[in-house]
Design an enzyme around this catalytic site. Structure first.
Site, short mmCIF file in Angstrom:
data_model
loop_
_atom_site.label_atom_id
_atom_site.label_comp_id
_atom_site.label_asym_id
_atom_site.label_seq_id
_atom_site.Cartn_x
_atom_site.Cartn_y
_atom_site.Cartn_z
CB SER A 142 -0.96 -0.05 1.20
OG SER A 142 -1.91 0.97 1.13
CG ASP A 175 -2.71 4.15 -1.36
OD1 ASP A 175 -3.50 4.16 -2.32
OD2 ASP A 175 -2.81 3.36 -0.41
CG ASP A 227 -2.94 -0.57 -2.28
OD1 ASP A 227 -3.03 0.62 -1.91
OD2 ASP A 227 -3.50 -1.51 -1.68
CG ASP A 235 -6.10 0.79 -0.58
OD1 ASP A 235 -5.34 1.79 -0.54
OD2 ASP A 235 -6.07 -0.10 0.29
#
Length: 444
Positions: free
Chosen positions: A102, A239, A241, A243
């Site tokens: 992440s 960010d 990833d 999400d």
């Protein structure tokens, strides 16, 4: 022994805490647990990753673990976490694996698991996987060994889904998107352009080493400068990833997750999409969000910190919108997890549909000053339960009234007590937080 799975999967320093051997064992155990639970003869697992260098190594290990347990693997390559969750459902996979840490620095990495349908695994299933990491089993051979194939149109499938879930055209909008040199580098600019926006993509050239490196949603100053320089209507930051999503208005001012949720809640209330006129957020959301939703006639339900707790509350109540101050926003009608690209499309769609600048829309909520002090203690539970601390908190809450709030929260990983105070002014919040921190420290 500490639990291997945290609130967001398995995470650690790649090739140190998180080794290829561990990744292979987790993947193989997950496939075996899945088989024992549903009895399917041939399991299918979908594997994606963010672009950090160690993802190549861990993808190979995860793929080996899954196929050694007899599962077929669909490799989707570099994609956002929410894309992997969506494709698990769309392609009918039994398991999804996302290799990502992440917003963490490049040396870290992680493994997130999704069940059929794209939902995060329950704690009980994660515990079962962990318990079976080292079990000795007879592995399949011959035709029963899993096979691997790639999904070359994975990005297109995901972007098609996004545009169907957020159909409002963005014609006339100029947006800067900071992709954090992460998983959104291809999908985000493509989605926003196909929606009709003029897109300036920055930090969209991942090389495996530059993910989250001073850019993205944890370093908004880069996006803030770019929005002003390009004369854009707004900016969005993801960010590693993708999400999560934070935003910047035309002047360069930050618009955080609480403000984004407030804007979307009002929009969904008007369209009749906001189930039971309810928004779900964590206890860390700003008091300003509580006051704004009360004024709009929206019920705000709060959960513990962590997007998995928001997801649990959304599913339990059948609610349509929830999220965190950090920019994790969940729209369960269209996604099973936080989706930064979907959030951005919905936010930009509101700007386009109303013809109202983001700065004006964000005024639906006024962020109250928030001060957070971490106090190191010997026993965090005892410190919070101390009669002196409880009395001090009660007195401070009385003094602050309805325009202030106190939250004392033991850290989940360290012997710390987090003292958070919100108040009408920065000065009063700081003074109250320092006073409470001294009392907590004296009772540690």
């Amino acid at each position: 022994m500490s639990r291997l799975f945290g609130t967001d999967g398995v995470r650690g320093l790649a090739n140190d805490d998180l080794t290829p051997e561990l990744a292979m064992s987790v993947a193989a155990a997950a496939a075996r647990v899945l088989y024992d639970r549903d009895g399917s003869q041939r399991r299918v697992a979908l594997v994606g990753r963010d672009p950090r260098a160690s993802g190549e190594m861990l993808e190979a290990a995860v793929t080996a673990g899954l196929t050694s347990a007899g599962a077929d693997v669909l490799r989707v390559g570099v994609l956002p976490t929410p894309a992997v969750a969506h494709l698990v459902a769309e392609l009918g996979a039994d398991l999804g694996v996302m290799i990502s840490a992440s917003h963490n620095p490049m040396p870290d990495n992680g493994i997130k698991l999704f069940a059929a349908g794209g939902h995060k695994l329950p704690d009980a299933v994660e515990d079962e996987i962990e318990a079976r990491l080292d079990e000795q089993v007879q592995r399949p051979t011959g035709v029963h060994v899993g096979r691997v194939r790639d999904v070359p149109d994975a990005v297109r499938r995901y972007v098609d889904h996004l545009l169907a879930a957020a159909p409002q055209p963005l014609n006339g909008l100029k947006v800067v998107v900071d992709c954090a040199n992460g998983a959104a580098a291809t999908a985000a600019p493509e989605a926003y352009r196909r929606a009709g926006a003029e897109v300036v993509a920055i930090n969209a050239e991942p090389d495996g080493l530059n993910i989250n490196d001073g850019v993205g949603s944890t370093h908004l100053e880069v996006l803030q400068a770019a929005v002003v320089d390009h004369g854009a209507d707004l900016g969005v930051a993801h960010d590693g990833d993708a999400d999560r999503c934070l935003a910047v208005d035309a002047s360069g001012a930050a618009v955080d997750g609480d403000q984004i949720m407030a804007i979307l809640a009002v929009a969904m209330q008007e369209s009749g999409e906001l189930t039971d006129n309810t928004l779900v957020a964590t206890v860390m959301s700003n008091l300003g969000l509580h006051l704004a939703m009360r004024e709009q006639g929206v019920t705000l339900r709060t959960t513990a910190v962590g997007d998995r707790y928001v997801l649990e509350e959304l599913r339990a109540g059948g609610y349509a919108l929830g999220g965190e101050q950090s920019g994790h926003v969940v729209l369960p009608g269209h996604a099973t997890t936080g989706d930064g690209l979907l959030t951005a499309l919905r936010l930009m769609g509101r700007v386009a549909a109303t013809g109202t600048p983001l700065a004006s829309l964000a005024k639906v909520m006024r962020r109250l000053p928030q001060v957070l002090i971490n106090v190191r203690v010997a026993d965090k539970v005892a410190a919070v339960a101390s009669p002196e601390v409880i009395a001090a908190v009660s007195q401070t809450e009385t003094e602050l009234g309805e325009t202030g709030r106190v939250l004392l929260r033991p850290s989940g990983t360290e012997q710390l007590v987090r003292v958070m105070v919100e108040a009408r002014t920065e000065e009063s919040a700081q003074a109250a937080a320092e006073r409470l921190a001294e009392i907590v420290a004296a009772n540690r």
